[in-house]
Design a protein around this motif. Structure first.
Motif, short mmCIF file in Angstrom:
data_model
loop_
_atom_site.label_atom_id
_atom_site.label_comp_id
_atom_site.label_asym_id
_atom_site.label_seq_id
_atom_site.Cartn_x
_atom_site.Cartn_y
_atom_site.Cartn_z
N PHE A 1 -11.38 1.03 -2.24
CA PHE A 1 -9.97 0.71 -2.40
C PHE A 1 -9.53 -0.33 -1.36
O PHE A 1 -8.90 -1.35 -1.70
CB PHE A 1 -9.14 1.99 -2.25
N LEU B 1 -7.47 6.82 5.71
CA LEU B 1 -6.70 6.84 4.46
C LEU B 1 -6.81 8.21 3.81
O LEU B 1 -7.90 8.73 3.58
CB LEU B 1 -7.25 5.77 3.50
N TYR C 1 -8.37 -4.32 -1.86
CA TYR C 1 -7.11 -4.86 -1.36
C TYR C 1 -7.37 -6.03 -0.42
O TYR C 1 -6.68 -7.05 -0.48
CB TYR C 1 -6.34 -3.75 -0.64
N THR D 1 0.83 -1.21 0.00
CA THR D 1 0.00 0.00 0.00
C THR D 1 0.87 1.26 0.00
O THR D 1 0.55 2.24 -0.70
CB THR D 1 -0.92 0.01 1.24
N GLU E 1 2.11 1.97 -3.41
CA GLU E 1 1.09 2.64 -4.21
C GLU E 1 1.08 4.14 -3.91
O GLU E 1 0.94 4.97 -4.79
CB GLU E 1 -0.29 2.07 -3.89
N ARG E 2 1.29 4.48 -2.62
CA ARG E 2 1.25 5.89 -2.23
C ARG E 2 2.49 6.63 -2.75
O ARG E 2 2.40 7.72 -3.31
CB ARG E 2 1.18 6.00 -0.71
N ARG F 1 -6.58 10.96 0.85
CA ARG F 1 -6.73 11.01 -0.61
C ARG F 1 -5.49 11.60 -1.27
O ARG F 1 -5.15 11.25 -2.39
CB ARG F 1 -7.96 11.82 -1.01
N THR G 1 0.33 6.31 -7.45
CA THR G 1 -0.80 5.54 -7.99
C THR G 1 -2.03 5.67 -7.10
O THR G 1 -3.16 5.78 -7.60
CB THR G 1 -0.41 4.05 -8.11
N LEU G 2 -1.82 5.65 -5.78
CA LEU G 2 -2.95 5.75 -4.86
C LEU G 2 -3.71 7.06 -5.05
O LEU G 2 -4.94 7.08 -5.09
CB LEU G 2 -2.45 5.62 -3.41
N GLU G 3 -2.96 8.15 -5.20
CA GLU G 3 -3.61 9.46 -5.37
C GLU G 3 -4.40 9.52 -6.68
O GLU G 3 -5.50 10.05 -6.72
CB GLU G 3 -2.55 10.56 -5.33
N THR H 1 -1.32 12.52 -1.15
CA THR H 1 -0.05 12.17 -0.54
C THR H 1 0.63 13.44 -0.05
O THR H 1 0.78 14.39 -0.81
CB THR H 1 0.86 11.49 -1.57
N ARG I 1 -12.69 5.48 -0.60
CA ARG I 1 -11.59 4.86 0.13
C ARG I 1 -11.94 3.45 0.57
O ARG I 1 -11.08 2.56 0.59
CB ARG I 1 -11.23 5.75 1.33
#
Length: 245
Positions: free
Chosen positions: A96, A240, A100, A74, A77-78, A242, A82-84, A244, A93
């Motif tokens: 997501f 979590l 996972y 995870t 991803e951040r 949204r 990619t997470l953003e 970074t 969230r």
């Protein structure tokens, strides 16, 4: 929450893991190798030490492996952005995190079946209850590790920080779960702390299956572990970010 989005996220994670052969091997084989090493350590010693310690460690190994892999994945991803980008799309969230959890839960199921199969079928772990229920407890433990890994990843900025959560979150549970000293023999304060830690119930469930094998007690322990996993996912969705930092 959208089931279609959850399944899409899960499919994406499974595809990534399938292409990452090293991670896939670690996920599926490390618990089996550790249980084999444990059996080898105890095989020439007097007493049934493997039967004493094996069930508890069978609960611990999938939990620790899934906690590490999930939290680091995870954070990757951040850190890659990619997470953003994913959360800028029409995806919540919770979608997501559930995606996972579903993907790593499926991997955890395969991992736990392999670990239980090796421990009981090849290494001769003595189980009084049904073997399939041992697998259910192992899967619940792995899902718990997944949920807590997703939760702590919300508080880390780098993968190194995510790994540092292991001494804080995992090791106290390892010491107080009843594996080394029976929980009822601990000082009152430590016994009370142990009673609010989810890994204590995971180890209790495993040990019950090689002891009295009261299935009602095992299902009660599984229910507590699953409850902690659901709470971990809910807290992970609430915390979590949204964006970074």
């Amino acid at each position: 929450m959208s089931l279609r989005i959850v399944l899409a996220v899960a499919g994406r994670v499974l595809t990534q893991v399938r292409r990452d052969h090293r991670t896939l091997v670690m996920l599926l084989l490390v618990p089996c190798l550790l249980m084999s090493l444990l059996w080898w350590m105890f095989t020439d010693l007097p007493g049934d030490l493997f039967d004493r310690f094996g069930p508890g460690l069978l609960a611990l190994f999938p939990f620790i492996v899934m906690f590490l892999v999930t939290s680091v994945t995870t954070l990757r991803e951040r850190s890659s952005g990619t997470l953003e980008r994913l959360l800028s799309m029409p995806m919540g969230r919770l979608d997501f995190l559930l995606g996972y959890a579903l993907a790593f839960g499926a991997l955890a199921a395969v991992q736990s079946v392999l670990a239980v199969g090796v421990s009981v079928g090849l290494l001769g772990l003595d189980v009084n209850g049904p073997v399939w229920l041992l697998g259910v407890v192992a899967v619940a433990d792995a899902v718990l590790g997944t949920a807590l890994g997703l939760f702590v990843s919300a508080f880390a900025v780098t993968e190194f920080q995510a790994v540092q959560f292991m001494p804080l979150v995992v090791l106290p549970q390892l010491l107080l779960c009843g594996l080394f000293v029976d929980r009822e023999l601990m000082p009152d304060v430590l016994e009370a702390i142990s009673s609010v830690l989810p890994l204590s119930y995971a180890v209790d469930g495993m040990q019950e299956l090689v002891g009295a094998a009261d299935q009602a007690a095992v299902w009660a322990d599984v229910g507590v572990v699953v409850g902690f996993a659901v709470a971990g996912l809910a807290l992970g969705a609430a915390t979590l970010r949204r964006r970074t930092p």
